[in-house]
Design a protein around this motif. Structure first.
Motif, mmCIF file in Angstrom:
data_model
loop_
_atom_site.group_PDB
_atom_site.id
_atom_site.type_symbol
_atom_site.label_atom_id
_atom_site.label_comp_id
_atom_site.label_asym_id
_atom_site.label_seq_id
_atom_site.Cartn_x
_atom_site.Cartn_y
_atom_site.Cartn_z
ATOM 1 N N ARG A 1 75.288 78.837 13.892
ATOM 2 C CA ARG A 1 76.392 77.866 13.968
ATOM 3 C C ARG A 1 77.715 78.565 14.270
ATOM 4 O O ARG A 1 78.514 78.086 15.089
ATOM 5 N N LEU A 2 77.953 79.711 13.631
ATOM 6 C CA LEU A 2 79.179 80.475 13.897
ATOM 7 C C LEU A 2 79.220 80.957 15.341
ATOM 8 O O LEU A 2 80.263 80.896 16.002
ATOM 9 N N LEU A 3 78.084 81.456 15.832
ATOM 10 C CA LEU A 3 78.026 81.927 17.215
ATOM 11 C C LEU A 3 78.248 80.784 18.194
ATOM 12 O O LEU A 3 78.942 80.947 19.205
ATOM 13 N N GLN A 4 77.700 79.611 17.904
ATOM 14 C CA GLN A 4 77.888 78.462 18.792
ATOM 15 C C GLN A 4 79.351 78.021 18.816
ATOM 16 O O GLN A 4 79.840 77.563 19.850
ATOM 17 N N GLN A 5 80.045 78.157 17.690
ATOM 18 C CA GLN A 5 81.475 77.836 17.667
ATOM 19 C C GLN A 5 82.273 78.853 18.471
ATOM 20 O O GLN A 5 83.173 78.495 19.230
ATOM 21 N N ALA A 6 81.936 80.122 18.309
ATOM 22 C CA ALA A 6 82.667 81.191 18.993
ATOM 23 C C ALA A 6 82.322 81.278 20.474
ATOM 24 O O ALA A 6 83.173 81.633 21.293
ATOM 25 N N TYR A 7 81.069 80.984 20.801
ATOM 26 C CA TYR A 7 80.569 81.091 22.179
ATOM 27 C C TYR A 7 79.874 79.778 22.531
ATOM 28 O O TYR A 7 78.651 79.667 22.456
ATOM 29 N N PRO A 8 80.634 78.751 22.914
ATOM 30 C CA PRO A 8 80.090 77.402 23.111
ATOM 31 C C PRO A 8 78.984 77.293 24.154
ATOM 32 O O PRO A 8 78.241 76.313 24.162
ATOM 33 N N ALA A 9 78.831 78.267 25.026
ATOM 34 C CA ALA A 9 77.755 78.221 26.014
ATOM 35 C C ALA A 9 76.384 78.443 25.366
ATOM 36 O O ALA A 9 75.356 78.171 25.987
ATOM 37 N N ILE A 10 76.361 78.910 24.117
ATOM 38 C CA ILE A 10 75.091 79.054 23.398
ATOM 39 C C ILE A 10 74.745 77.689 22.796
ATOM 40 O O ILE A 10 75.129 77.362 21.686
ATOM 41 N N THR A 11 74.049 76.893 23.571
ATOM 42 C CA THR A 11 73.604 75.581 23.124
ATOM 43 C C THR A 11 72.207 75.698 22.525
ATOM 44 O O THR A 11 71.569 76.746 22.618
ATOM 45 N N ARG A 12 71.724 74.624 21.941
ATOM 46 C CA ARG A 12 70.357 74.608 21.385
ATOM 47 C C ARG A 12 69.328 75.009 22.444
ATOM 48 O O ARG A 12 68.340 75.653 22.138
ATOM 49 N N GLU A 13 69.573 74.599 23.669
ATOM 50 C CA GLU A 13 68.641 74.898 24.755
ATOM 51 C C GLU A 13 68.713 76.355 25.204
ATOM 52 O O GLU A 13 67.879 76.805 25.983
ATOM 53 N N ARG A 14 69.717 77.061 24.719
ATOM 54 C CA ARG A 14 69.902 78.462 25.105
ATOM 55 C C ARG A 14 69.696 79.383 23.897
ATOM 56 O O ARG A 14 70.356 80.398 23.754
ATOM 57 N N ILE A 15 68.756 78.991 23.050
ATOM 58 C CA ILE A 15 68.275 79.828 21.950
ATOM 59 C C ILE A 15 66.807 80.093 22.249
ATOM 60 O O ILE A 15 66.021 79.149 22.390
ATOM 61 N N ALA A 16 66.453 81.355 22.387
ATOM 62 C CA ALA A 16 65.108 81.711 22.823
ATOM 63 C C ALA A 16 64.559 82.856 21.990
ATOM 64 O O ALA A 16 65.317 83.612 21.372
ATOM 65 N N GLY A 17 63.255 82.984 22.015
ATOM 66 C CA GLY A 17 62.611 84.139 21.417
ATOM 67 C C GLY A 17 62.463 85.244 22.451
ATOM 68 O O GLY A 17 62.521 84.990 23.666
ATOM 69 N N HIS A 18 62.269 86.442 21.973
ATOM 70 C CA HIS A 18 61.997 87.558 22.880
ATOM 71 C C HIS A 18 60.776 87.232 23.743
ATOM 72 O O HIS A 18 60.724 87.573 24.923
ATOM 73 N N CYS A 19 59.833 86.514 23.138
ATOM 74 C CA CYS A 19 58.620 86.100 23.858
ATOM 75 C C CYS A 19 58.931 85.194 25.040
ATOM 76 O O CYS A 19 58.194 85.181 26.028
ATOM 77 N N HIS A 20 60.016 84.442 24.982
ATOM 78 C CA HIS A 20 60.369 83.515 26.059
ATOM 79 C C HIS A 20 61.050 84.216 27.225
ATOM 80 O O HIS A 20 60.918 83.776 28.371
ATOM 81 N N ILE A 21 61.782 85.288 26.942
ATOM 82 C CA ILE A 21 62.528 85.978 28.005
ATOM 83 C C ILE A 21 61.764 87.174 28.570
ATOM 84 O O ILE A 21 62.151 87.714 29.599
ATOM 85 N N ALA A 22 60.690 87.584 27.875
ATOM 86 C CA ALA A 22 59.852 88.691 28.341
ATOM 87 C C ALA A 22 58.385 88.345 28.084
ATOM 88 O O ALA A 22 57.680 89.065 27.378
ATOM 89 N N PRO A 23 57.910 87.214 28.639
ATOM 90 C CA PRO A 23 56.541 86.776 28.354
ATOM 91 C C PRO A 23 55.513 87.794 28.856
ATOM 92 O O PRO A 23 55.688 88.397 29.907
ATOM 93 N N GLY A 24 54.481 87.969 28.051
ATOM 94 C CA GLY A 24 53.450 88.927 28.395
ATOM 95 C C GLY A 24 53.782 90.337 27.956
ATOM 96 O O GLY A 24 52.902 91.161 27.759
ATOM 97 N N ARG A 25 55.060 90.618 27.780
ATOM 98 C CA ARG A 25 55.502 91.937 27.330
ATOM 99 C C ARG A 25 55.873 91.931 25.856
ATOM 100 O O ARG A 25 55.646 92.899 25.149
ATOM 101 N N LYS A 26 56.433 90.832 25.397
ATOM 102 C CA LYS A 26 56.877 90.716 24.008
ATOM 103 C C LYS A 26 56.347 89.434 23.390
ATOM 104 O O LYS A 26 56.185 88.420 24.075
ATOM 105 N N SER A 27 56.105 89.449 22.087
ATOM 106 C CA SER A 27 55.541 88.284 21.402
ATOM 107 C C SER A 27 56.439 87.771 20.271
ATOM 108 O O SER A 27 56.163 86.733 19.690
ATOM 109 N N ASP A 28 57.483 88.495 19.952
ATOM 110 C CA ASP A 28 58.331 88.108 18.823
ATOM 111 C C ASP A 28 59.282 86.966 19.188
ATOM 112 O O ASP A 28 59.623 86.823 20.356
ATOM 113 N N PRO A 29 59.647 86.153 18.224
ATOM 114 C CA PRO A 29 59.441 86.303 16.788
ATOM 115 C C PRO A 29 58.061 85.905 16.294
ATOM 116 O O PRO A 29 57.783 85.973 15.111
ATOM 117 N N GLY A 30 57.182 85.493 17.189
ATOM 118 C CA GLY A 30 55.785 85.270 16.853
ATOM 119 C C GLY A 30 55.459 83.880 16.359
ATOM 120 O O GLY A 30 56.333 83.053 16.105
#
Length: 181
Positions: A140-169
């Motif tokens: 919530r603090l980060l979203q206030q400070a950096y409004p471009a971080i919307t709910r749709e722009r919260i991802a797991g490592h698994c989402h940005i590096a699929p096949g390479r990373k599995s976290d947060p699992g």
């Protein structure tokens, strides 16, 4: 807790500065939050090995796994420990080295425009309730400070590096995080 925008520091977090960061190409372009997990040694919690890892002080003789990773230079902006303690390694305005080869929304190099938060945990063990509470509070603090971080722009490592990373699992409860935002 509160974010001091001039310094990029989270007031109320324990500061443990990492040398593993550099300048963002555009400090105003912070638009993604990436959730990770880490436990050192694997599936063991507590102690100072994560701090040592992110500050390049990990003793390779302490555990066989540490021999494999001790020369890596990585970091995250924050760690949320299992007891709820929040540790900051890199100011938010700087580029932490947490994502590696990655892509989100058609853009590569997620470190350039993201904030990385590690949860002390592993893919298959439940996270502590206090970790979800702290993660919600910090998000919530980060979203206030950096409004471009919307709910749709919260991802797991698994989402940005699929096949390479599995976290947060699979143990991470995305609905639980999002319900508190």
């Amino acid at each position: 807790m509160e974010i001091e925008l001039q310094t990029g520091l989270l007031q109320g977090a324990r500061q443990c500065p990492s040398p593993n960061y550099n300048a963002r190409p555009d400090p105003a372009d912070i638009s993604l939050l990436v959730i990770h997990n880490i436990s050192l040694p694997p599936d063991q919690f507590g102690g100072d090995d994560i701090d040592r890892f992110f500050t390049n002080c990990l003793d390779p003789e302490r555990h066989p796994y540490f021999r494999e990773i001790c020369d890596l230079q990585v970091s995250a902006h924050l760690l949320i420990r299992r007891d709820g303690e929040v540790v900051q390694y890199v100011p938010f305005g700087e580029r932490a080295w947490h994502a590696g080869e990655s892509e989100f929304g058609g853009r590569a190099n997620c470190n350039d425009f993201s904030i990385g938060i590690e949860l002390e945990g592993s893919d298959h063990l439940p996270y502590a309730s206090i970790q979800y509470q702290r993660l919600q509070e910090v998000t919530r603090l980060l979203q206030q400070a950096y409004p471009a971080i919307t709910r749709e722009r919260i991802a797991g490592h698994c989402h940005i590096a699929p096949g390479r990373k599995s976290d947060p699992g699979p143990a991470f409860e995305w609905d639980r995080l999002l319900a508190g935002l």
